[in-house]
Scaffold this motif. Structure first.
Motif, PDB file in Angstrom:
ATOM      1  N   ARG A  16       0.792  -1.220   0.000  1.00 46.74           N
ATOM      2  CA  ARG A  16       0.000   0.000   0.000  1.00 46.74           C
ATOM      3  C   ARG A  16       0.831   1.280   0.000  1.00 46.74           C
ATOM      4  NH1 ARG A  16      -5.614  -0.093   1.430  1.00 46.74           N
ATOM      5  NH2 ARG A  16      -6.385  -2.078   0.644  1.00 46.74           N
ATOM      6  N   GLY A  17       2.042   1.232   0.521  1.00 45.56           N
ATOM      7  CA  GLY A  17       2.863   2.439   0.566  1.00 45.56           C
ATOM      8  C   GLY A  17       3.590   2.642  -0.753  1.00 45.56           C
ATOM      9  N   ALA A  18       4.718   3.352  -0.689  1.00 47.69           N
ATOM     10  CA  ALA A  18       5.528   3.551  -1.888  1.00 47.69           C
ATOM     11  C   ALA A  18       6.240   2.253  -2.260  1.00 47.69           C
ATOM     12  CB  ALA A  18       6.552   4.652  -1.624  1.00 47.69           C
ATOM     13  N   SER A  19       6.562   2.104  -3.542  1.00 48.01           N
ATOM     14  CA  SER A  19       7.411   0.990  -3.977  1.00 48.01           C
ATOM     15  C   SER A  19       8.847   1.488  -3.973  1.00 48.01           C
ATOM     16  CB  SER A  19       7.045   0.557  -5.391  1.00 48.01           C
ATOM     17  OG  SER A  19       5.768  -0.007  -5.391  1.00 48.01           O
ATOM     18  N   LEU A 110      -0.090   9.157   2.837  1.00 44.17           N
ATOM     19  CA  LEU A 110       1.056   9.913   3.347  1.00 44.17           C
ATOM     20  C   LEU A 110       2.364   9.180   3.054  1.00 44.17           C
ATOM     21  CD1 LEU A 110       1.542  12.582   4.924  1.00 44.17           C
ATOM     22  CD2 LEU A 110       1.781  11.175   6.979  1.00 44.17           C
ATOM     23  N   ALA A 111       2.340   7.850   3.163  1.00 44.17           N
ATOM     24  CA  ALA A 111       3.541   7.048   2.876  1.00 44.17           C
ATOM     25  C   ALA A 111       3.979   7.273   1.433  1.00 44.17           C
ATOM     26  CB  ALA A 111       3.273   5.570   3.132  1.00 44.17           C
ATOM     27  N   VAL A 116       7.682   6.436   1.335  1.00 42.27           N
ATOM     28  CA  VAL A 116       7.926   5.448   2.391  1.00 42.27           C
ATOM     29  C   VAL A 116       7.262   4.120   2.040  1.00 42.27           C
ATOM     30  CG1 VAL A 116       7.455   4.870   4.812  1.00 42.27           C
ATOM     31  CG2 VAL A 116       8.128   7.197   4.185  1.00 42.27           C
ATOM     32  N   ALA A 117       8.035   3.031   2.065  1.00 43.24           N
ATOM     33  CA  ALA A 117       7.480   1.694   1.854  1.00 43.24           C
ATOM     34  C   ALA A 117       7.065   1.089   3.203  1.00 43.24           C
ATOM     35  CB  ALA A 117       8.517   0.802   1.190  1.00 43.24           C
ATOM     36  N   LEU A 118       5.902   0.455   3.232  1.00 43.10           N
ATOM     37  CA  LEU A 118       5.465  -0.275   4.433  1.00 43.10           C
ATOM     38  C   LEU A 118       6.041  -1.678   4.340  1.00 43.10           C
ATOM     39  CD1 LEU A 118       1.713   0.840   4.510  1.00 43.10           C
ATOM     40  CD2 LEU A 118       3.575   1.651   5.957  1.00 43.10           C
ATOM     41  N   VAL A 119       6.984  -2.005   5.210  1.00 38.62           N
ATOM     42  CA  VAL A 119       7.732  -3.246   5.032  1.00 38.62           C
ATOM     43  C   VAL A 119       7.453  -4.298   6.100  1.00 38.62           C
ATOM     44  CG1 VAL A 119       9.565  -2.107   3.751  1.00 38.62           C
ATOM     45  CG2 VAL A 119       9.766  -2.341   6.246  1.00 38.62           C
TER      46      VAL A 119
END
Lengths: 325, 325
Positions: A16-19, A110-111, A116-119
């Protein structure tokens, strides 16, 4: 049918965040595998939001997701760091799909905005509580800290502190602001704070010390000064407050909220006299939106002066255990 | 006088873990500054313990501190990683100095044992909830994952699963074990689990996939198999259980606890047939304490067989939302 923990992470947070190409392995294993950038230091912060303490019960889920990441981005901004990866520990009383979808949407937007990647993540059942751990990096030996300030340096703050505190009062129905546009502006400043990451990056080489303003200008100025081995004098007359806030609560209460309100997530930073001209030239105030608020002093402690006299404030910023709310 | 947030972090956590030369800036600023090791990947995990969900209300504070770090160390162990730094987000209903001192003692002792520095923290007020974010590293391209397994590979587990589940039942007064030594052993297995970091490091080059057993052998074997695109068959007859557990609850119940109990924090790993001889030669079973439990199969799903017949289990491991407890 209740959602399982596995499905929660998978459905609402994976991808869902950035790649980012530096994520070797993200959500879904026992841990994430990440590529450390060369010639940089790793920057790590962790912050928790508890329902009823950091946001009112029943807050919009998108705001809870946004703020949980924003408060962490603000910590990285204060170090002059570039955010990269985040891990989420989410405790919810039940698997409410609609709430989770909204929460995830607020967090992910926002990510993405900040790359920002959600890892990684952990979801547990219990009273609503969101912890985010953020990781980023900064070029070696360039990070801003709280402790680099010195007496007679100028102190600046970004944005207009106090707005978010009024927004929270509105959310709690403890304040009425008749004008709809002003009310919406103030609420949004609480619900969707904008972390000053770009400013923090640019302040390296100008600021001697930096802290993010989360507990009120006065309390956080005191922390920066103490870490720098000095004191601080804030000048009541020049405190920047928004027109919206001044009109909503009056100019006196507006400055009180700026000094002690909290939840601003602005940057407060000191600049040596020798760097002030360069700061004002290279980071135009109209573009970067910051203002002088005071001066670091040799005498320890944090004081507010008005027309040269020290004025008294009954409480010095928000403290989760001393003051609560 | 209540303790302030600042004093909490400072008094109970600053400098309590291991000292590491790669910590440029630890507890006390907006974020920590850390030196990334060269030629390694960063490994990051986050895990939360909620009172009443992951440990009984009134659990010894030293155990809560120990377990909060242990469950994270176990995640790193499952990746074959070396732990380095931890950040703590602690939510407590009140600033109980004695509880905090004990909690910190339990956390710090384990941190020192594994060379982990505590580099950041956030304390908030609310229902008791502990989140730890752990960071470590692993030599490039050597990390173990859940997804590397293949059909017909041998499956092993470390230690004796099921003990911790019995220990929890003892803590909850739902089980009686007359022999004091056995009762103490089982309780300790729940209260103070020993993360298998050294084994995880050694398994690189032998294991094709690895997961830490936190939700019961059956459920976690299913997760490893699913991530590896295959199924798994566990052999009831060869499941390793401790003599203490078998004597306390009988051999049948002991195996059921091993399969579905949870809280073990052992490692479950698959080994290709071509590497089994090397594993058994280089990591002697008597020294490293692991045992064969089954085989990865082509058919999806997780089954337990006994004398060649599939036996039924009503629930498949602990799930915070589906099962609760």
């Amino acid at each position: 049918m209740p959602l399982s923990e596995f499905e929660l992470i998978d459905r609402f947070f994976r991808g869902r965040g950035a790649s980012r190409s530096d994520v070797r392995l993200g959500v879904g294993d026992d841990a994430a595998l990440l590529e450390c950038p060369p010639d940089r230091e790793l920057v790590a912060a962790i912050d928790t939001l508890v329902e009823g303490a950091h946001f009112p019960a029943g807050s919009p889920a998108a705001s809870v997701g946004h703020r949980a990441l924003a408060v962490n981005l603000s910590d990285l901004a204060a170090m002059g760091a570039e955010p990269a990866w985040a891990l989420l520990a989410l405790t919810v009383p039940r698997a409410d799909e609609r709430w989770l979808e909204e929460f995830s949407r607020g967090l992910a937007a926002l990510a993405k905005e900040f790359g920002v990647a959600l890892v990684g993540g952990d979801t547990t059942r219990g009273p609503l509580c969101v912890t985010i751990q953020i990781l980023g990096s900064v070029e070696r030996d360039t990070a801003l800290t709280r402790s680099g300030g010195a007496a007679e340096e100028a102190l600046y703050v970004s944005g207009t502190p106090g707005d978010a505190a009024a927004g929270l009062q509105l959310e709690l129905s403890r304040l009425e602001v008749p004008e709809a546009r002003a009310a919406r502006y103030l609420r949004d400043r609480f619900l969707f704070p904008a972390p000053r990451v770009a400013l923090g990056r640019r302040l390296r080489g100008y600021a001697s010390a930096c802290i993010d303003v989360s507990d009120g200008l006065l309390g956080d100025a005191g922390k920066l000064a103490r870490a720098s081995g000095c004191g601080v004098e804030l000048d009541y007359e020049i405190l920047p407050v928004s027109r919206m806030l001044a009109e909503a609560v009056g100019p006196e209460r507006a400055r009180e909220l700026a000094l002690t309100g909290g939840d601003d997530y602005e940057l407060l930073f000191s600049v040596p006299p020798s760097r002030v001209d360069a700061l004002l030239r290279d980071l135009p105030v109209e573009q970067w939106r910051y203002a002088r608020v005071g001066t670091l002093r040799r005498e320890p402690g944090a004081v507010v002066t008005r027309n040269g006299s020290v004025i008294d404030f009954s409480h010095y910023g928000f403290d989760h255990f001393a003051a609560g709310r």
